[in-house]
Design a protein around this motif. Sequence first.
Motif, PDB file in Angstrom:
ATOM      1  N   HIS A 174      -6.124 -29.078 -13.531  1.00 21.65           N
ATOM      2  CA  HIS A 174      -5.380 -28.718 -14.741  1.00 21.65           C
ATOM      3  C   HIS A 174      -5.400 -27.217 -15.025  1.00 21.65           C
ATOM      4  O   HIS A 174      -4.919 -26.780 -16.075  1.00 21.65           O
ATOM      5  N   GLY A 175      -5.964 -26.439 -14.087  1.00 23.05           N
ATOM      6  CA  GLY A 175      -5.940 -24.992 -14.223  1.00 23.05           C
ATOM      7  C   GLY A 175      -6.720 -24.467 -15.411  1.00 23.05           C
ATOM      8  O   GLY A 175      -6.287 -23.549 -16.110  1.00 23.05           O
ATOM      9  N   ILE A 176      -7.895 -25.049 -15.652  1.00 23.18           N
ATOM     10  CA  ILE A 176      -8.717 -24.670 -16.798  1.00 23.18           C
ATOM     11  C   ILE A 176      -9.846 -23.747 -16.352  1.00 23.18           C
ATOM     12  O   ILE A 176     -10.680 -24.127 -15.526  1.00 23.18           O
ATOM     13  N   GLY A 177      -9.889 -22.536 -16.877  1.00 22.46           N
ATOM     14  CA  GLY A 177     -10.993 -21.613 -16.627  1.00 22.46           C
ATOM     15  C   GLY A 177     -11.024 -21.009 -15.241  1.00 22.46           C
ATOM     16  O   GLY A 177     -10.332 -21.451 -14.324  1.00 22.46           O
ATOM     17  N   ASP A 178     -11.888 -19.982 -15.083  1.00 19.15           N
ATOM     18  CA  ASP A 178     -12.125 -19.406 -13.763  1.00 19.15           C
ATOM     19  C   ASP A 178     -13.387 -20.033 -13.170  1.00 19.15           C
ATOM     20  O   ASP A 178     -13.982 -20.946 -13.767  1.00 19.15           O
ATOM     21  N   THR A 179     -13.814 -19.557 -12.012  1.00 21.37           N
ATOM     22  CA  THR A 179     -14.942 -20.170 -11.316  1.00 21.37           C
ATOM     23  C   THR A 179     -16.209 -20.162 -12.156  1.00 21.37           C
ATOM     24  O   THR A 179     -16.904 -21.180 -12.277  1.00 21.37           O
ATOM     25  N   ALA A 180     -16.511 -19.031 -12.750  1.00 24.30           N
ATOM     26  CA  ALA A 180     -17.735 -18.922 -13.552  1.00 24.30           C
ATOM     27  C   ALA A 180     -17.681 -19.831 -14.777  1.00 24.30           C
ATOM     28  O   ALA A 180     -18.668 -20.497 -15.125  1.00 24.30           O
ATOM     29  N   GLU A 181     -16.536 -19.889 -15.426  1.00 22.76           N
ATOM     30  CA  GLU A 181     -16.378 -20.744 -16.614  1.00 22.76           C
ATOM     31  C   GLU A 181     -16.493 -22.221 -16.250  1.00 22.76           C
ATOM     32  O   GLU A 181     -17.073 -23.013 -17.007  1.00 22.76           O
ATOM     33  N   ARG A 182     -15.950 -22.581 -15.102  1.00 24.27           N
ATOM     34  CA  ARG A 182     -16.023 -23.981 -14.676  1.00 24.27           C
ATOM     35  C   ARG A 182     -17.462 -24.397 -14.385  1.00 24.27           C
ATOM     36  O   ARG A 182     -17.898 -25.488 -14.770  1.00 24.27           O
ATOM     37  N   LYS A 183     -18.205 -23.540 -13.721  1.00 24.80           N
ATOM     38  CA  LYS A 183     -19.603 -23.867 -13.400  1.00 24.80           C
ATOM     39  C   LYS A 183     -20.451 -23.971 -14.670  1.00 24.80           C
ATOM     40  O   LYS A 183     -21.343 -24.809 -14.767  1.00 24.80           O
ATOM     41  N   GLN A 184     -20.161 -23.118 -15.633  1.00 22.25           N
ATOM     42  CA  GLN A 184     -20.865 -23.181 -16.903  1.00 22.25           C
ATOM     43  C   GLN A 184     -20.527 -24.475 -17.645  1.00 22.25           C
ATOM     44  O   GLN A 184     -21.402 -25.115 -18.235  1.00 22.25           O
ATOM     45  N   LYS A 185     -19.268 -24.876 -17.567  1.00 23.72           N
ATOM     46  CA  LYS A 185     -18.827 -26.119 -18.218  1.00 23.72           C
ATOM     47  C   LYS A 185     -19.519 -27.322 -17.591  1.00 23.72           C
ATOM     48  O   LYS A 185     -19.907 -28.269 -18.295  1.00 23.72           O
ATOM     49  N   VAL A 186     -19.695 -27.291 -16.274  1.00 27.83           N
ATOM     50  CA  VAL A 186     -20.378 -28.380 -15.567  1.00 27.83           C
ATOM     51  C   VAL A 186     -21.813 -28.516 -16.080  1.00 27.83           C
ATOM     52  O   VAL A 186     -22.289 -29.622 -16.383  1.00 27.83           O
ATOM     53  N   LYS A 187     -22.510 -27.405 -16.188  1.00 31.18           N
ATOM     54  CA  LYS A 187     -23.902 -27.425 -16.660  1.00 31.18           C
ATOM     55  C   LYS A 187     -23.990 -27.973 -18.084  1.00 31.18           C
ATOM     56  O   LYS A 187     -24.848 -28.800 -18.405  1.00 31.18           O
ATOM     57  N   GLU A 188     -23.086 -27.520 -18.928  1.00 31.88           N
ATOM     58  CA  GLU A 188     -23.096 -27.964 -20.323  1.00 31.88           C
ATOM     59  C   GLU A 188     -22.820 -29.455 -20.429  1.00 31.88           C
ATOM     60  O   GLU A 188     -23.482 -30.171 -21.193  1.00 31.88           O
ATOM     61  N   MET A 189     -21.866 -29.948 -19.636  1.00 37.06           N
ATOM     62  CA  MET A 189     -21.491 -31.349 -19.751  1.00 37.06           C
ATOM     63  C   MET A 189     -22.567 -32.269 -19.185  1.00 37.06           C
ATOM     64  O   MET A 189     -22.771 -33.379 -19.693  1.00 37.06           O
ATOM     65  N   LEU A 190     -23.265 -31.819 -18.143  1.00 37.23           N
ATOM     66  CA  LEU A 190     -24.376 -32.619 -17.619  1.00 37.23           C
ATOM     67  C   LEU A 190     -25.456 -32.803 -18.688  1.00 37.23           C
ATOM     68  O   LEU A 190     -26.025 -33.895 -18.835  1.00 37.23           O
ATOM     69  N   GLU A 191     -25.717 -31.758 -19.418  1.00 33.00           N
ATOM     70  CA  GLU A 191     -26.729 -31.852 -20.482  1.00 33.00           C
ATOM     71  C   GLU A 191     -26.246 -32.738 -21.625  1.00 33.00           C
ATOM     72  O   GLU A 191     -27.035 -33.471 -22.225  1.00 33.00           O
TER      73      GLU A 191
END
Length: 314
Positions: free
Chosen positions: A123-140
């Motif tokens: 869906h073209g959301i965020g750049d690489t760094a933002e996506r990785k940060q989102k992954v960490k947040e959602m896992l928590e």
Amino acid sequence: MTETILQVTNLKKHFPITGGVFGKKVGEMKAVDGVSFSVKEGETLGIVGESGCGKSTTGRMLLRLIEPTDGQILFNNQDLRTLPQKEMRKVRRNIQMVFQDPFASLNPRHTVEKILEEPLIVHGIGDTAERKQKVKEMLEVVGLSSYHAKRYPHQFSGGQRQRIGIARALMTNPKLIIADEPVSALDVSIQSQVLNLLKDLQKEFKLTYIFIAHDLGVVRHISDRVGVMYKGRIVELAESEKIYQRPMHPYTQQLLSAVPIPDPDYYKAGAASAVQFGQLPEEYYVDESWKDIKADRPGLVEVELGHFVACHTR
């Protein structure tokens, strides 16, 4: 007043039946045959019924993972059936699905990080760094740790895998989540944890759920309203407690009578045999073979405020 986020009208899915050497169509199987319901923003609609009643097919048609034969699906007043696939992909950002088998729905060759990043990339959301940060947040958010991101699905238990599936569904910040038997493959001790997680997430992210299941106890725990499906149709629809305290359709009564009760004396007294499951009285069958009734298939009738029943005898 809470706004209606989803309106489904006369939804149908008929699969062709073929025979002979050349695969000629000889009939059709009506998996879903005229389902109608609405879902309000922030509520949980439970859809319950035995295997083969069409509840999972209904859920998949809402996302057009299975193309409907007929009917209308309005999401935020937008008719999803008329959208081309490119536009439908954009809509799926706001409608996500949690599948029954958490192992089969996760790519075994990908790490959890890649699995969760994929919806953001699509869906073209965020750049690489933002996506990785989102992954960490959602896992928590779903009760896992950020170091789990580098692991593969086979390294998790069933409950953890389903948490990953839920996290994936949340990555695009959807408004509606369709949960197709999300706890049926889990141990009973884990089911309550996942159900409580879903309820907490609903409050935190203001989610709307369609919760599909065959377990009446699970549906009662999480649903605001319940629709009971039988032979591809909804035969009763009402608030959860009305369904469980005062079921009106004989099929709903059968489903409830089949729920095990942890009381040996209940069965000794013969109370459980009051209704024979699978043996509906003939006048309640709603297929084309019933010739003595003008309307061969009864529609839902509001017999009391907010309580709809499809039954010839009412």
